[in-house]
Design a protein around this motif. Structure first.
Motif, short mmCIF file in Angstrom:
data_model
loop_
_atom_site.label_atom_id
_atom_site.label_comp_id
_atom_site.label_asym_id
_atom_site.label_seq_id
_atom_site.Cartn_x
_atom_site.Cartn_y
_atom_site.Cartn_z
N SER A 160 -5.32 10.20 -6.35
CA SER A 160 -5.85 10.27 -4.98
C SER A 160 -7.34 10.00 -5.01
O SER A 160 -8.02 10.21 -6.02
CB SER A 160 -5.56 11.63 -4.34
N SER A 161 -7.82 9.51 -3.89
CA SER A 161 -9.23 9.20 -3.73
C SER A 161 -9.53 9.21 -2.24
O SER A 161 -8.75 8.70 -1.44
CB SER A 161 -9.55 7.82 -4.31
N ASP A 162 -10.67 9.80 -1.89
CA ASP A 162 -11.06 9.90 -0.50
C ASP A 162 -9.94 10.55 0.30
O ASP A 162 -9.51 11.63 -0.02
CB ASP A 162 -11.47 8.54 0.07
N ASP A 163 -9.42 9.86 1.28
CA ASP A 163 -8.38 10.43 2.15
C ASP A 163 -7.01 9.82 1.90
O ASP A 163 -6.15 9.85 2.77
CB ASP A 163 -8.76 10.21 3.62
N TYR A 164 -6.78 9.27 0.70
CA TYR A 164 -5.54 8.56 0.42
C TYR A 164 -4.90 9.04 -0.88
O TYR A 164 -5.58 9.40 -1.83
CB TYR A 164 -5.79 7.05 0.32
N SER A 165 -3.58 8.98 -0.92
CA SER A 165 -2.80 9.32 -2.10
C SER A 165 -2.01 8.08 -2.51
O SER A 165 -1.48 7.36 -1.66
CB SER A 165 -1.84 10.46 -1.75
N LEU A 210 -6.93 0.46 -2.11
CA LEU A 210 -7.94 1.48 -1.81
C LEU A 210 -9.24 0.82 -1.35
O LEU A 210 -9.85 1.27 -0.38
CB LEU A 210 -8.19 2.36 -3.03
N THR A 211 -9.65 -0.25 -2.00
CA THR A 211 -10.86 -0.97 -1.59
C THR A 211 -10.71 -1.48 -0.17
O THR A 211 -11.62 -1.34 0.66
CB THR A 211 -11.15 -2.14 -2.56
N LYS A 256 -10.89 1.49 2.31
CA LYS A 256 -12.28 1.97 2.45
C LYS A 256 -13.09 1.01 3.30
O LYS A 256 -13.86 1.44 4.15
CB LYS A 256 -12.93 2.13 1.08
N THR A 299 -12.16 1.38 6.99
CA THR A 299 -12.69 2.63 7.55
C THR A 299 -14.20 2.52 7.75
O THR A 299 -14.73 2.95 8.77
CB THR A 299 -12.37 3.82 6.63
N ASP A 300 -14.89 1.91 6.79
CA ASP A 300 -16.35 1.80 6.86
C ASP A 300 -16.82 0.86 7.97
O ASP A 300 -17.90 1.02 8.51
CB ASP A 300 -16.92 1.31 5.52
N ARG A 315 -12.30 5.31 14.24
CA ARG A 315 -11.86 5.33 12.85
C ARG A 315 -10.51 6.01 12.71
O ARG A 315 -10.43 7.19 12.49
CB ARG A 315 -12.91 6.03 11.99
#
Length: 95
Positions: free
Chosen positions: A18-23, A77-78, A81, A84-85, A92
């Motif tokens: 997981s990273s940030d708000d994602y699994s 994931l990139t 992100k 979202t950014d 968002r």
């Protein structure tokens, strides 16, 4: 920073990260044998950490190797992100 996968279930080929708000999850499936049934290969999926949202398969799954599945998850994931950014404030929403 790349995702760091770890074995999620001891007796099955399932890895999670997981990273940030994602699994993210990678599992191995085959048409025969123990474990998940399906086309031979590694299936990668992701979901927001929000428990009301289901998993979404990463494009290209099943993949031929764990490394390819791991790369696909990092690419996803990139993308997530970046989306979202770049979303305007107040807009968002998770994909």
């Amino acid at each position: 920073m790349p995702l760091e996968f770890h074995r999620a279930v001891e007796d099955m080929e399932i890895w999670s990260a997981s990273s940030d708000d994602y699994s993210f999850v990678i599992s191995f499936q085959s048409p025969t044998g123990p474990g998940f049934f399906g086309r031979l290969g590694y299936v990668a999926s992701w979901r927001p950490l929000d428990p009301s949202r289901g998993a979404i398969r990463v494009l290209g799954s099943p993949l031929q190797s764990f490394a390819e599945a791991e790369d696909a998850c990092n690419t996803m994931l990139t993308y997530l992100k970046d989306e979202t950014d770049t979303a305007p404030p107040g807009k968002r929403e998770l994909p």
